[in-house]
Design an enzyme around this catalytic site. Structure first.
Site, PDB file in Angstrom:
ATOM      1  N   CYS A   1      12.353  -7.934  12.103  1.00 53.09           N
ATOM      2  CA  CYS A   1      12.846  -8.860  11.090  1.00 53.09           C
ATOM      3  C   CYS A   1      11.813  -8.858   9.963  1.00 53.09           C
ATOM      4  CB  CYS A   1      12.981 -10.236  11.740  1.00 53.09           C
ATOM      5  SG  CYS A   1      13.677 -11.457  10.643  1.00 53.09           S
TER       6      CYS A   1
ATOM      7  N   CYS B   1       0.788  -1.240   0.000  1.00 52.92           N
ATOM      8  CA  CYS B   1       0.000   0.000   0.000  1.00 52.92           C
ATOM      9  C   CYS B   1       0.813   1.279   0.000  1.00 52.92           C
ATOM     10  CB  CYS B   1      -0.931  -0.006   1.203  1.00 52.92           C
ATOM     11  SG  CYS B   1      -0.070   0.288   2.766  1.00 52.92           S
TER      12      CYS B   1
HETATM   13 ZN   LIG Z   1       0.502  -1.695   3.796  1.00 54.38          ZN
END
Ligand SMILES: [Zn+2]
Length: 187
Positions: A172, A104
């Protein structure tokens, strides 16, 4: 007084206490430095780059996500998969810039928050504030803290407590779940 002498001696003996650790610590400095990195993250965003805010929620159906993301990217972001260690070119990405969500475009980390953990996954000791939600997963024997993008809900990785000082955290992150925006413009 005695305590002071001890710390002075410690500061004067970097070779004895291990250079690599000090090198990492120098990158982040104090907690105040870390907060500055978080506050001023836009300094590493390429000029003129438009990025969404965490509050601009992006909700798509599974079919729409499948169209938007390719194979493993879909598996990691939408099904909590994990890429093979050492497989992401972003492991070696050292240029100044911003790491955004591949789902996104929400900026998640900057290059100043990245460090070499030796795990084979891009690792960060802190994130841009307000961009992640967390939950506990039990996929392996011990519970781990999974984190996901607050804008699109995409899974990114796990947080561990073995990161460098002063945060002690290791985000991580799957490299395939990130896109890198270099500060100096196009790659
Ligand atoms: Zn996102």
């Amino acid at each position: 007084m005695q305590r002071r002498t001890f710390w002075k001696a410690l500061a004067g003996a970097p070779l004895i206490f291990g250079l690599p650790r000090l090198a990492v610590a120098a990158q982040a400095g104090s907690m105040k430095d870390v907060e500055e990195l978080q506050k001023n993250w836009k300094a590493l965003l390429a000029d003129g780059t438009k990025v969404p805010a965490p509050s601009e929620t992006l909700k798509l159906s599974n079919d729409e996500w499948k169209k938007r993301l390719q194979g493993l990217q879909y598996e990691v972001l939408r099904e909590e998969g994990t890429e093979r260690p050492g497989s992401s070119p972003l492991n070696n990405e050292k240029r100044p810039g911003v790491f955004a969500c591949a789902g996104c475009d929400l900026p998640l980390f900057t290059s100043a928050m990245k460090y070499e953990s030796g795990t084979g996954w891009p690792s960060f000791f802190v994130a841009i504030p307000g961009v992640f939600g967390t939950s506990t997963d039990h996929k392996i024997l011990y519970p781990r803290t999974e984190y996901h993008c607050t804008r699109c809900g995409g899974h990114h990785g796990h947080i561990f407590d073995d990161g460098p000082a002063p945060t002690g955290k290791r985000y991580c992150n799957n490299g395939i779940a990130l896109k890198f925006i270099p500060k100096a413009g196009k790659t």
